[in-house]
Structures are given as structure tokens and as C-alpha cells.
Scaffold this motif. Sequence first.
Motif, PDB file in Angstrom:
ATOM      1  N   ASP A   1       0.823  -1.209   0.000  1.00 44.22           N
ATOM      2  CA  ASP A   1       0.000   0.000   0.000  1.00 44.22           C
ATOM      3  C   ASP A   1       0.861   1.265   0.000  1.00 44.22           C
ATOM      4  N   ALA A   2       1.933   1.276   0.800  1.00 46.09           N
ATOM      5  CA  ALA A   2       2.745   2.490   0.937  1.00 46.09           C
ATOM      6  C   ALA A   2       3.529   2.804  -0.327  1.00 46.09           C
ATOM      7  N   ILE A   3       3.922   1.777  -1.057  1.00 46.77           N
ATOM      8  CA  ILE A   3       4.736   1.995  -2.259  1.00 46.77           C
ATOM      9  C   ILE A   3       3.859   2.319  -3.470  1.00 46.77           C
ATOM     10  N   ALA A   4       2.556   2.105  -3.348  1.00 48.76           N
ATOM     11  CA  ALA A   4       1.642   2.309  -4.478  1.00 48.76           C
ATOM     12  C   ALA A   4       1.176   3.746  -4.607  1.00 48.76           C
ATOM     13  N   VAL A   5       1.404   4.559  -3.576  1.00 48.74           N
ATOM     14  CA  VAL A   5       0.937   5.945  -3.583  1.00 48.74           C
ATOM     15  C   VAL A   5       2.096   6.875  -3.250  1.00 48.74           C
ATOM     16  N   GLY A   6       1.855   8.163  -3.376  1.00 42.72           N
ATOM     17  CA  GLY A   6       2.894   9.137  -3.056  1.00 42.72           C
ATOM     18  C   GLY A   6       3.878   9.309  -4.199  1.00 42.72           C
ATOM     19  N   GLU A   7       4.961  10.027  -3.918  1.00 37.19           N
ATOM     20  CA  GLU A   7       5.976  10.236  -4.941  1.00 37.19           C
ATOM     21  C   GLU A   7       6.554   8.891  -5.386  1.00 37.19           C
ATOM     22  N   PRO A   8       6.774   8.722  -6.690  1.00 41.74           N
ATOM     23  CA  PRO A   8       7.238   7.425  -7.197  1.00 41.74           C
ATOM     24  C   PRO A   8       8.552   6.982  -6.578  1.00 41.74           C
ATOM     25  N   LEU A   9       8.682   5.678  -6.411  1.00 41.23           N
ATOM     26  CA  LEU A   9       9.894   5.053  -5.900  1.00 41.23           C
ATOM     27  C   LEU A   9      10.303   3.950  -6.868  1.00 41.23           C
ATOM     28  N   ARG A  10      11.479   3.404  -6.663  1.00 42.92           N
ATOM     29  CA  ARG A  10      11.988   2.389  -7.578  1.00 42.92           C
ATOM     30  C   ARG A  10      12.640   1.254  -6.775  1.00 42.92           C
ATOM     31  N   ILE A  11      12.214   0.016  -7.032  1.00 38.16           N
ATOM     32  CA  ILE A  11      12.853  -1.149  -6.410  1.00 38.16           C
ATOM     33  C   ILE A  11      14.166  -1.409  -7.113  1.00 38.16           C
ATOM     34  N   LEU A  12      15.251  -1.505  -6.324  1.00 34.22           N
ATOM     35  CA  LEU A  12      16.598  -1.650  -6.872  1.00 34.22           C
ATOM     36  C   LEU A  12      17.097  -3.093  -6.844  1.00 34.22           C
ATOM     37  N   ARG A  13      16.644  -3.861  -5.881  1.00 33.59           N
ATOM     38  CA  ARG A  13      17.061  -5.257  -5.768  1.00 33.59           C
ATOM     39  C   ARG A  13      16.157  -5.956  -4.759  1.00 33.59           C
ATOM     40  N   GLU A  14      16.227  -7.277  -4.727  1.00 31.93           N
ATOM     41  CA  GLU A  14      15.487  -8.044  -3.735  1.00 31.93           C
ATOM     42  C   GLU A  14      16.429  -8.991  -3.020  1.00 31.93           C
ATOM     43  N   GLU A  15      16.052  -9.332  -1.797  1.00 31.16           N
ATOM     44  CA  GLU A  15      16.818 -10.284  -0.992  1.00 31.16           C
ATOM     45  C   GLU A  15      15.850 -11.273  -0.361  1.00 31.16           C
ATOM     46  N   LEU A  16      16.266 -12.517  -0.228  1.00 32.30           N
ATOM     47  CA  LEU A  16      15.473 -13.564   0.413  1.00 32.30           C
ATOM     48  C   LEU A  16      16.126 -13.944   1.726  1.00 32.30           C
ATOM     49  N   VAL A  17      15.332 -14.030   2.789  1.00 34.16           N
ATOM     50  CA  VAL A  17      15.850 -14.370   4.116  1.00 34.16           C
ATOM     51  C   VAL A  17      15.039 -15.523   4.699  1.00 34.16           C
ATOM     52  N   PRO A  18      15.679 -16.662   4.997  1.00 27.82           N
ATOM     53  CA  PRO A  18      14.977 -17.748   5.698  1.00 27.82           C
ATOM     54  C   PRO A  18      14.521 -17.258   7.074  1.00 27.82           C
ATOM     55  N   ILE A  19      13.317 -17.618   7.454  1.00 31.51           N
ATOM     56  CA  ILE A  19      12.734 -17.106   8.685  1.00 31.51           C
ATOM     57  C   ILE A  19      12.639 -18.215   9.731  1.00 31.51           C
ATOM     58  N   THR A  20      13.305 -17.991  10.853  1.00 30.14           N
ATOM     59  CA  THR A  20      13.246 -18.915  11.989  1.00 30.14           C
ATOM     60  C   THR A  20      12.848 -18.125  13.227  1.00 30.14           C
ATOM     61  N   PHE A  21      11.850 -18.619  13.955  1.00 26.15           N
ATOM     62  CA  PHE A  21      11.344 -17.911  15.124  1.00 26.15           C
ATOM     63  C   PHE A  21      11.663 -18.655  16.423  1.00 26.15           C
ATOM     64  N   VAL A  22      11.846 -17.879  17.492  1.00 22.02           N
ATOM     65  CA  VAL A  22      11.950 -18.434  18.838  1.00 22.02           C
ATOM     66  C   VAL A  22      10.934 -17.727  19.719  1.00 22.02           C
ATOM     67  N   LEU A  23      10.575 -18.379  20.810  1.00 21.77           N
ATOM     68  CA  LEU A  23       9.752 -17.745  21.837  1.00 21.77           C
ATOM     69  C   LEU A  23      10.693 -17.306  22.948  1.00 21.77           C
ATOM     70  N   ALA A  24      10.787 -15.999  23.171  1.00 20.85           N
ATOM     71  CA  ALA A  24      11.743 -15.442  24.132  1.00 20.85           C
ATOM     72  C   ALA A  24      11.001 -14.740  25.264  1.00 20.85           C
ATOM     73  N   ALA A  25      11.633 -14.721  26.429  1.00 19.96           N
ATOM     74  CA  ALA A  25      11.035 -14.068  27.596  1.00 19.96           C
ATOM     75  C   ALA A  25      12.152 -13.551  28.500  1.00 19.96           C
ATOM     76  N   ARG A  26      11.741 -12.781  29.499  1.00 19.66           N
ATOM     77  CA  ARG A  26      12.722 -12.347  30.492  1.00 19.66           C
ATOM     78  C   ARG A  26      13.164 -13.549  31.324  1.00 19.66           C
ATOM     79  N   HIS A  27      14.374 -13.503  31.834  1.00 20.15           N
ATOM     80  CA  HIS A  27      14.902 -14.607  32.638  1.00 20.15           C
ATOM     81  C   HIS A  27      14.012 -14.834  33.858  1.00 20.15           C
ATOM     82  N   GLY A  28      13.762 -16.090  34.130  1.00 25.60           N
ATOM     83  CA  GLY A  28      12.906 -16.459  35.246  1.00 25.60           C
ATOM     84  C   GLY A  28      11.472 -16.732  34.853  1.00 25.60           C
ATOM     85  N   THR A  29      11.115 -16.465  33.588  1.00 28.13           N
ATOM     86  CA  THR A  29       9.754 -16.723  33.112  1.00 28.13           C
ATOM     87  C   THR A  29       9.644 -18.161  32.620  1.00 28.13           C
TER      88      THR A  29
END
Length: 312
Positions: A72-100
Motif C-alpha cells: 500500500d505504501a509503495i503504491a501511492v505518493g511520490e514514485p519510488l523504484r525497487i533496486l534489488r530483492e533479498e530472500l531471508v529464511p525465517i526462523t522464530f523463537v519464543l523469548a522471555a525475560r529470565h525467570g519466566t
Amino acid sequence: MTPSETSSYTYLGPEGTFTEAALLQVPGAGAARRVPASTVGAALDAVRSGAVDAAMVPIENSVEGGVSATLDAIAVGEPLRILREELVPITFVLAARHGTALDAVRRIATHGHAWAQCRNWVDAHVLAAEYFPASSTAAAAYGLADGDGSYDAAICSPLVAERLQLSVLAMDIGDITDAVTRFVLVGRPDVLPPRTGADKTTLVIPLPEDHPGALMQILDQFAARGVNLSRIESRPTGQFLGDYFFSVDADGHVGDARVADALKGLHRISPGLRFLGSYARADRRSPEVERHTSDDAFGAADAWLGGILGNR
């Protein structure tokens, strides 16, 4: 645009997001000035204002599809240009404060896309957990580290959990293994990356009039010229109910005759067509081009017609 020590970039922050990891994959970006932004819109506005040279933002996830904030943000406003793309593997953890302890977790903060990718694991391992929205996975982790008591845990990257010295309650909690997010580096429209033979073109195509066959008219421009679409999504313009634009990724570069001809056809149908860039594919995969849609075939057709018109 070649990164250097004098280059400046912004990215969806804070530090430690997957978006920063994508930016660091850009050669030379590690030595450049990097400024985290609180939202995708803020990152793109920084490019438009000239405060930075380019912005790295997420645009598509292999699980959740397009990132609506970016589309949505790139479709409106002053024109912009995509210069390159990057792919990132996504790995998630569940994190908390120590003692939780895991069984003490009631509210989990993260970005909406991360929550969607981990929801089944959460339902199975954290009973009655409530989702607390955050602007990014890293922002959720930083909130824990800063003592925000609004939630008990965060879904984030292993890198940011380690950087903030949070306790990791569970690792690799994504519902789908091998999930990948695609990020794009966005600059001002004074740069057009050269053809590589393995390129992608991104477009915003408004629907000028809603009538039977309107989408087919758009798709025909690509099909008739042998241009494959790797992504097509409809997004509301926000003007009124039922008013949409299409966000499209097409295989090929605007410098390819078949792509250029398709864009001319699209512009006749939708004069508000927005060209967001042609750039190298991150996977370096070249499209299969049929003989009759090759540059040589288009050139021969132009020469043939020129010969006819020259005899008038």
C-alpha cells in the motif's frame, strides 16, 4: 546504486529485525550508515525526502503472501523504484525475560505475520495465549528487554533474542519449515538496474473501471506476449468500497521487448499504471522465453512492419 561508507539506508527496525538481516546481505551495506525506522511508511518517506539513499522493507512472505503495509505504501505518493530483492529464511523463537516459565506465559507480542506463522505451535504449547501486536518481531523483543509489562513473551528471531540476552523458551516454533520472506531495497526513481537475464518487474495497476472482463484485459497483455506473472494481488485503494488496484510481479526486465510491449498495452488500458522497477531476481532463475516472444522475434516483426509502411 553501489553501497559505500557514505551511503545511508533505513530499514524496518529496531536493530535485529529480519529486515536488517536482509539489508546486511547487500554488498557494502555493512559499512554504510543504517537507520532503523518504526514503520514501513516512515522508511519509504525517508527515501522520498532524501534523508537516506534507500530503504529495505519486507514485501512478500512464503506463508502469508504479500505484506500489505509495503504494497500500500509503495503504491501511492511520490514514485519510488525497487533496486534489488533479498530472500531471508525465517526462523522464530519464543523469548522471555529470565525467570519466566513457559506455563506462565499468557500474552505474546510479535508482528502480525510472525503470529500467523507460529499460531499452530502457540495453540499447542501455550494454552489460551493472547496475541499482543508489535510493529516488528524485534520491537516485541526490545519491549521485553526494556521491562514492558504488557506481555510475557515475544516471538522473534534467534539473533535479537541473543543480542538482548533474553531467555529462549522454545526454538524453531514456526508452523512451516523453510519459510522465507522476500525483502526489497527501494530507492528514488533515478536508477534503473541493468538487465541480467534473470530479472523481475514490479507494477501497480489501477483498475480504471469495474466491468466484466476487466481483469482478463490486464492479464491478456502479459499472456499474449509470453510474460509470466510470479505474483498478483488485489489491494483496496481506500477511496471507496470496491475500488482496487493490482500489485504484480512479472518475469523479465522492462528492457526485454516482450515486457516493454506488455507495459505499453497495460498503459493503454490503465493510464495510472505505476512502474516500480526491474531488478535482478534473488534466486537468479532465468525465465523460459518462447521463440515468438524473444527480442529477436519482436525486432523482426518491427522490421517487417517498417518495410510495409516504408512503401506507402
